[in-house]
Write a protein that holds these residues in place. Structure first.
Motif, PDB file in Angstrom:
ATOM      1  N   ASP A 173       0.810  -1.222   0.000  1.00  0.00           N
ATOM      2  CA  ASP A 173       0.000   0.000   0.000  1.00  0.00           C
ATOM      3  C   ASP A 173       0.846   1.277   0.000  1.00  0.00           C
ATOM      4  O   ASP A 173       0.317   2.377  -0.017  1.00  0.00           O
ATOM      5  CB  ASP A 173      -0.997   0.012   1.161  1.00  0.00           C
ATOM      6  CG  ASP A 173      -0.348   0.047   2.532  1.00  0.00           C
ATOM      7  OD1 ASP A 173       0.885   0.198   2.624  1.00  0.00           O
ATOM      8  OD2 ASP A 173      -1.091  -0.084   3.530  1.00  0.00           O
ATOM      9  N   GLY A 174       2.181   1.125   0.015  1.00  0.00           N
ATOM     10  CA  GLY A 174       3.080   2.272  -0.120  1.00  0.00           C
ATOM     11  C   GLY A 174       3.094   3.240   1.045  1.00  0.00           C
ATOM     12  O   GLY A 174       3.489   4.396   0.884  1.00  0.00           O
ATOM     13  N   ASP A 175       2.725   2.784   2.247  1.00  0.00           N
ATOM     14  CA  ASP A 175       2.689   3.693   3.393  1.00  0.00           C
ATOM     15  C   ASP A 175       4.007   3.755   4.164  1.00  0.00           C
ATOM     16  O   ASP A 175       4.096   4.415   5.195  1.00  0.00           O
ATOM     17  CB  ASP A 175       1.535   3.343   4.334  1.00  0.00           C
ATOM     18  CG  ASP A 175       1.716   1.997   5.037  1.00  0.00           C
ATOM     19  OD1 ASP A 175       2.677   1.264   4.704  1.00  0.00           O
ATOM     20  OD2 ASP A 175       0.892   1.675   5.911  1.00  0.00           O
ATOM     21  N   GLY A 176       5.045   3.065   3.683  1.00  0.00           N
ATOM     22  CA  GLY A 176       6.352   3.132   4.327  1.00  0.00           C
ATOM     23  C   GLY A 176       6.569   2.114   5.434  1.00  0.00           C
ATOM     24  O   GLY A 176       7.602   2.122   6.093  1.00  0.00           O
ATOM     25  N   SER A 177       5.590   1.237   5.638  1.00  0.00           N
ATOM     26  CA  SER A 177       5.751   0.165   6.629  1.00  0.00           C
ATOM     27  C   SER A 177       4.972  -1.051   6.143  1.00  0.00           C
ATOM     28  O   SER A 177       4.175  -0.974   5.218  1.00  0.00           O
ATOM     29  CB  SER A 177       5.258   0.613   8.009  1.00  0.00           C
ATOM     30  OG  SER A 177       3.887   0.951   7.948  1.00  0.00           O
ATOM     31  N   VAL A 178       5.223  -2.182   6.782  1.00  0.00           N
ATOM     32  CA  VAL A 178       4.586  -3.440   6.384  1.00  0.00           C
ATOM     33  C   VAL A 178       3.728  -3.928   7.537  1.00  0.00           C
ATOM     34  O   VAL A 178       4.226  -4.158   8.642  1.00  0.00           O
ATOM     35  CB  VAL A 178       5.656  -4.503   6.030  1.00  0.00           C
ATOM     36  CG1 VAL A 178       5.007  -5.835   5.683  1.00  0.00           C
ATOM     37  CG2 VAL A 178       6.541  -4.013   4.895  1.00  0.00           C
ATOM     38  N   ASN A 179       2.424  -4.068   7.274  1.00  0.00           N
ATOM     39  CA  ASN A 179       1.543  -4.622   8.303  1.00  0.00           C
ATOM     40  C   ASN A 179       1.483  -6.133   8.128  1.00  0.00           C
ATOM     41  O   ASN A 179       2.056  -6.696   7.191  1.00  0.00           O
ATOM     42  CB  ASN A 179       0.153  -3.971   8.252  1.00  0.00           C
ATOM     43  CG  ASN A 179      -0.566  -4.212   6.936  1.00  0.00           C
ATOM     44  OD1 ASN A 179      -0.444  -5.276   6.320  1.00  0.00           O
ATOM     45  ND2 ASN A 179      -1.320  -3.228   6.477  1.00  0.00           N
ATOM     46  N   PHE A 180       0.780  -6.810   9.028  1.00  0.00           N
ATOM     47  CA  PHE A 180       0.768  -8.273   9.005  1.00  0.00           C
ATOM     48  C   PHE A 180       0.154  -8.814   7.717  1.00  0.00           C
ATOM     49  O   PHE A 180       0.647  -9.792   7.156  1.00  0.00           O
ATOM     50  CB  PHE A 180       0.038  -8.814  10.235  1.00  0.00           C
ATOM     51  CG  PHE A 180       0.068 -10.316  10.335  1.00  0.00           C
ATOM     52  CD1 PHE A 180       1.278 -10.993  10.399  1.00  0.00           C
ATOM     53  CD2 PHE A 180      -1.094 -11.058  10.354  1.00  0.00           C
ATOM     54  CE1 PHE A 180       1.329 -12.378  10.486  1.00  0.00           C
ATOM     55  CE2 PHE A 180      -1.057 -12.443  10.443  1.00  0.00           C
ATOM     56  CZ  PHE A 180       0.159 -13.103  10.507  1.00  0.00           C
ATOM     57  N   ALA A 181      -0.906  -8.189   7.210  1.00  0.00           N
ATOM     58  CA  ALA A 181      -1.540  -8.664   5.975  1.00  0.00           C
ATOM     59  C   ALA A 181      -0.564  -8.595   4.801  1.00  0.00           C
ATOM     60  O   ALA A 181      -0.490  -9.528   3.988  1.00  0.00           O
ATOM     61  CB  ALA A 181      -2.792  -7.849   5.673  1.00  0.00           C
ATOM     62  N   GLU A 182       0.192  -7.514   4.701  1.00  0.00           N
ATOM     63  CA  GLU A 182       1.187  -7.388   3.630  1.00  0.00           C
ATOM     64  C   GLU A 182       2.288  -8.438   3.796  1.00  0.00           C
ATOM     65  O   GLU A 182       2.745  -9.036   2.818  1.00  0.00           O
ATOM     66  CB  GLU A 182       1.817  -5.990   3.635  1.00  0.00           C
ATOM     67  CG  GLU A 182       0.854  -4.894   3.215  1.00  0.00           C
ATOM     68  CD  GLU A 182       1.404  -3.505   3.465  1.00  0.00           C
ATOM     69  OE1 GLU A 182       1.214  -2.639   2.587  1.00  0.00           O
ATOM     70  OE2 GLU A 182       2.018  -3.275   4.540  1.00  0.00           O
ATOM     71  N   PHE A 183       2.696  -8.653   5.028  1.00  0.00           N
ATOM     72  CA  PHE A 183       3.730  -9.650   5.327  1.00  0.00           C
ATOM     73  C   PHE A 183       3.260 -11.038   4.903  1.00  0.00           C
ATOM     74  O   PHE A 183       3.996 -11.800   4.289  1.00  0.00           O
ATOM     75  CB  PHE A 183       4.042  -9.609   6.828  1.00  0.00           C
ATOM     76  CG  PHE A 183       5.153 -10.509   7.262  1.00  0.00           C
ATOM     77  CD1 PHE A 183       6.478 -10.134   7.102  1.00  0.00           C
ATOM     78  CD2 PHE A 183       4.884 -11.723   7.873  1.00  0.00           C
ATOM     79  CE1 PHE A 183       7.517 -10.959   7.528  1.00  0.00           C
ATOM     80  CE2 PHE A 183       5.906 -12.553   8.311  1.00  0.00           C
ATOM     81  CZ  PHE A 183       7.232 -12.163   8.138  1.00  0.00           C
ATOM     82  N   GLN A 184       1.994 -11.358   5.204  1.00  0.00           N
ATOM     83  CA  GLN A 184       1.442 -12.667   4.870  1.00  0.00           C
ATOM     84  C   GLN A 184       1.422 -12.904   3.368  1.00  0.00           C
ATOM     85  O   GLN A 184       1.691 -14.008   2.912  1.00  0.00           O
ATOM     86  CB  GLN A 184       0.007 -12.800   5.390  1.00  0.00           C
ATOM     87  CG  GLN A 184      -0.085 -13.066   6.853  1.00  0.00           C
ATOM     88  CD  GLN A 184      -1.522 -13.193   7.289  1.00  0.00           C
ATOM     89  OE1 GLN A 184      -2.320 -12.274   7.093  1.00  0.00           O
ATOM     90  NE2 GLN A 184      -1.851 -14.329   7.862  1.00  0.00           N
ATOM     91  N   GLU A 185       1.107 -11.872   2.592  1.00  0.00           N
ATOM     92  CA  GLU A 185       1.022 -12.006   1.138  1.00  0.00           C
ATOM     93  C   GLU A 185       2.321 -12.524   0.531  1.00  0.00           C
ATOM     94  O   GLU A 185       2.307 -13.294  -0.413  1.00  0.00           O
ATOM     95  CB  GLU A 185       0.711 -10.652   0.496  1.00  0.00           C
ATOM     96  CG  GLU A 185      -0.688 -10.168   0.692  1.00  0.00           C
ATOM     97  CD  GLU A 185      -0.867  -8.770   0.117  1.00  0.00           C
ATOM     98  OE1 GLU A 185      -0.165  -8.408  -0.855  1.00  0.00           O
ATOM     99  OE2 GLU A 185      -1.712  -8.029   0.646  1.00  0.00           O
ATOM    100  N   HIS A 186       3.433 -12.073   1.069  1.00  0.00           N
ATOM    101  CA  HIS A 186       4.718 -12.354   0.450  1.00  0.00           C
ATOM    102  C   HIS A 186       5.530 -13.447   1.137  1.00  0.00           C
ATOM    103  O   HIS A 186       6.565 -13.837   0.619  1.00  0.00           O
ATOM    104  CB  HIS A 186       5.561 -11.078   0.395  1.00  0.00           C
ATOM    105  CG  HIS A 186       4.936 -10.032  -0.465  1.00  0.00           C
ATOM    106  ND1 HIS A 186       5.026 -10.059  -1.827  1.00  0.00           N
ATOM    107  CD2 HIS A 186       4.192  -8.946  -0.149  1.00  0.00           C
ATOM    108  CE1 HIS A 186       4.374  -9.023  -2.331  1.00  0.00           C
ATOM    109  NE2 HIS A 186       3.864  -8.344  -1.340  1.00  0.00           N
TER     110      HIS A 186
END
Length: 174
Positions: free
Chosen positions: A37-50
């Motif tokens: 989402d380009g907000d400068g940090s990684v939340n758990f949902a983004e972490f899970q995707e990759h």
């Protein structure tokens, strides 16, 4: 002589700057890859995707979860040791060395088993993909704010002391 000292000092500072710039570049690349989402940090949902592929590499029976045996086997697979100096002749280990190696192996197995049990939140002796990802996310999230920054995503290098290193800084409870 004074000029030589100055040139050496400037070279060292230049090299240090290059190393820092390379680390910053690595951190930025990792963050960019995970931060959808380009907000400068990684939340758990983004972490899970990759990060689903990490479990796939060590899930030998391909059932989408880890048993303790798979986890213990993966610990040795992820850290291939090999012969550090192939030109050095092999020596027979002494009984004391063998005993120390066995003790270290037992300690490492005990730590890995404790890590597995900490990841197994529901206590069913299986670590699901979600449990695996959550444990890894929480281990990286050194400030416990639910977001990963570029600094927290920095690859851990042997000998580097940081907030997740038991020899330096404090480690979050498991």
């Amino acid at each position: 002589m004074h000029k030589l000292s100055r040139v050496i000092a400037l070279s060292v500072f230049g090299l240090s700057g290059s190393v820092i710039a390379a680390e910053d570049s690595d951190q930025s690349r990792i963050l960019t890859n995970l931060d959808s989402d380009g907000d400068g940090s990684v939340n758990f949902a983004e972490f899970q995707e990759h990060r689903a592929a990490r479990l796939d590499r060590i899930d030998s029976d391909e059932d989408g979860a880890l048993s303790l045996d798979e986890f213990l086997s993966a610990r040795s697979l992820l850290r291939p040791r090999g012969d550090r100096n192939p030109d050095r002749p092999e020596r027979e280990a002494t009984e004391e060395q063998v005993a120390r190696m066995e003790q270290r192996k037992a300690e490492m197995t005990a730590r890995a088993t404790a890590r597995f049990q900490a990841m197994d939140v529901d206590g069913n002796d299986i670590v699901s993909l979600n449990e695996f990802q959550e444990a890894n996310f929480l281990e990286l999230d050194s400030d416990n704010n639910g977001l990963l920054t570029a600094t927290e995503l920095r690859p851990k290098r042997p000998g580097r002391r940081g907030s997740n290193d038991p020899r330096g800084g404090k480690r979050p409870p498991r």
